[in-house]
Design a protein around this motif. Structure first.
Motif: not given
Length: 378
Positions: A189-204
């Motif tokens: 769902r969010f892949g196109d946005y994530l591809n523009q980023l340096d990091w992603v936190s998946l929380g706890g």
């Protein structure tokens, strides 16, 4: 100190050996997946044992400005700052010490980004719309959730001015397959946005230290996600780091009977183990026995009628003066202690690997008094 029999109850006893067992699992996960781990201070902030934890984790993450400062001062490494609602002063207070500043909404991002730019990496919390949580109270994707930006509310241009995003959609998730499905849903769902980023936190909330948890399967999924979107992944473990490491030790001070026998102890869920009450999840007692012939309610000494730790059976009748060990009492306990009823606050100790007992903190009447007012009244 090398014995705890003379310690005054109630008190928490953290076991260094058990803590290291969890941390070794965290070390394995990092090595296999490339994920970075930051300790969630909202769950556990007892900085007197950070010397044990620091060699294994990459830093801390917060839910409020004081946690940011505590992580920066006592843990080091990366300091992630997040809050559901910052004031301008909050942002100013932590902008110079945060490595990552994560905003909960696009409106807060727009209002305060200029205070952070050039100082910290800027992030935004997104709400994936899917989650794994056993209680509605703790479900970030519950109806009308205020936590993070919903997919259909995202302004695409915002990704031009942020470095990363944070998702948080798990609570005590012991099912690796369920987590993998959540990960796949986010990627799709969010892949196109994530591809523009340096990091992603998946929380706890990913309980990778739970007995039997398939760490290798989790690591494979995390590594694949990271490589697919070319991002550095973070997890924010809290409970996973300190689960099964700590007892709350209490003393039976009275036994009363009203159809059931209740052993009243010198502690209270309302004051010392609040999540037991909030989530209606009974505690476990080390001395109890499933085959025991003597049933008791383990009741708190607070005035709240429904304040009890659990019901349990024992092989022998309980006695006044007997000590009980309330198991798994580290997460969301010491960070939520309060002075309800003016009860004695539990001291905090750590049993080191060599058997020595280290006192981390103790509280007295002056702490209680000072928490309520500071100035004398004429």
């Amino acid at each position: 100190m090398n014995a705890d029999t003379n310690l005054t109850t109630p008190y928490f006893m953290i076991d260094e050996k058990k803590l290291i067992e969890n941390l070794e699992k965290a070390k394995t996960l990092k090595a296999l997946s490339g994920v970075k781990l930051v300790l969630a201070l909202k769950c556990f902030s007892t900085w007197g044992v950070f010397d044990i934890i620091k060699p294994y984790l990459d830093g801390t993450t917060s839910s409020g400005p004081f946690e940011v400062k505590l992580g920066h001062e006592t843990f080091g490494g990366e300091t992630h700052a997040y809050s559901v609602g910052y004031s301008e002063q909050d942002v100013r207070d932590v902008a110079d010490i945060a490595d990552k500043m994560i905003f909960n909404s696009q409106s807060q991002l727009k209002a305060y980004r200029h205070l952070v730019e050039g100082k910290a990496s800027v992030g935004l919390r997104l709400n994936p719309g899917v989650s794994y949580a056993g209680q509605d109270l703790a479900d970030p994707a519950r109806a009308f959730s205020r936590l993070g930006v919903q997919f259909d509310h995202i302004e695409a241009s915002v990704f031009e001015s942020i470095d990363g995003v944070m998702f948080h959609m798990n609570c005590e998730n012991k099912d690796v397959d369920a987590f993998v499905l959540l990960l796949e849903a986010i990627s799709e769902r969010f892949g196109d946005y994530l591809n523009q980023l340096d990091w992603v936190s998946l929380g706890g909330g990913v309980f990778f230290t739970w007995p039997g948890y398939d760490i290798e399967k989790l690591a494979t999924a995390l590594k694949a996600f990271s490589e697919r979107h070319n991002v550095q992944l973070y997890l924010e473990p809290g409970e996973a780091i300190i689960t099964k490491t700590t007892d709350l030790v209490v003393t039976v001070v009275d036994i009363v009977e009203n159809e059931k026998q209740t052993a009243i102890v010198d502690s209270a869920t309302e004051a010392h183990r609040l999540d037991t009450l909030i989530y209606n999840e009974p505690a476990s007692i080390a001395e109890a026995s499933e085959q025991g012939q003597y049933p008791y309610v383990i009741g708190s000494c607070s005035c709240l009628a429904g304040d009890q730790f659990c019901e349990a059976t024992f092989d022998e009748p309980l006695k006044i003066g007997q000590r009980l060990h309330i198991l798994d009492s580290a997460g969301y306990t010491m960070v939520k202690l309060n002075w309800f009823n003016g009860l004695r606050m539990p001291s905090i100790f750590c049993r080191r690997e060599n058997g020595d007992i280290q006192k981390l903190n103790e509280f007295d009447y002056n702490d209680f008094k000072r928490s309520l007012s500071q100035w004398s009244v004429n």
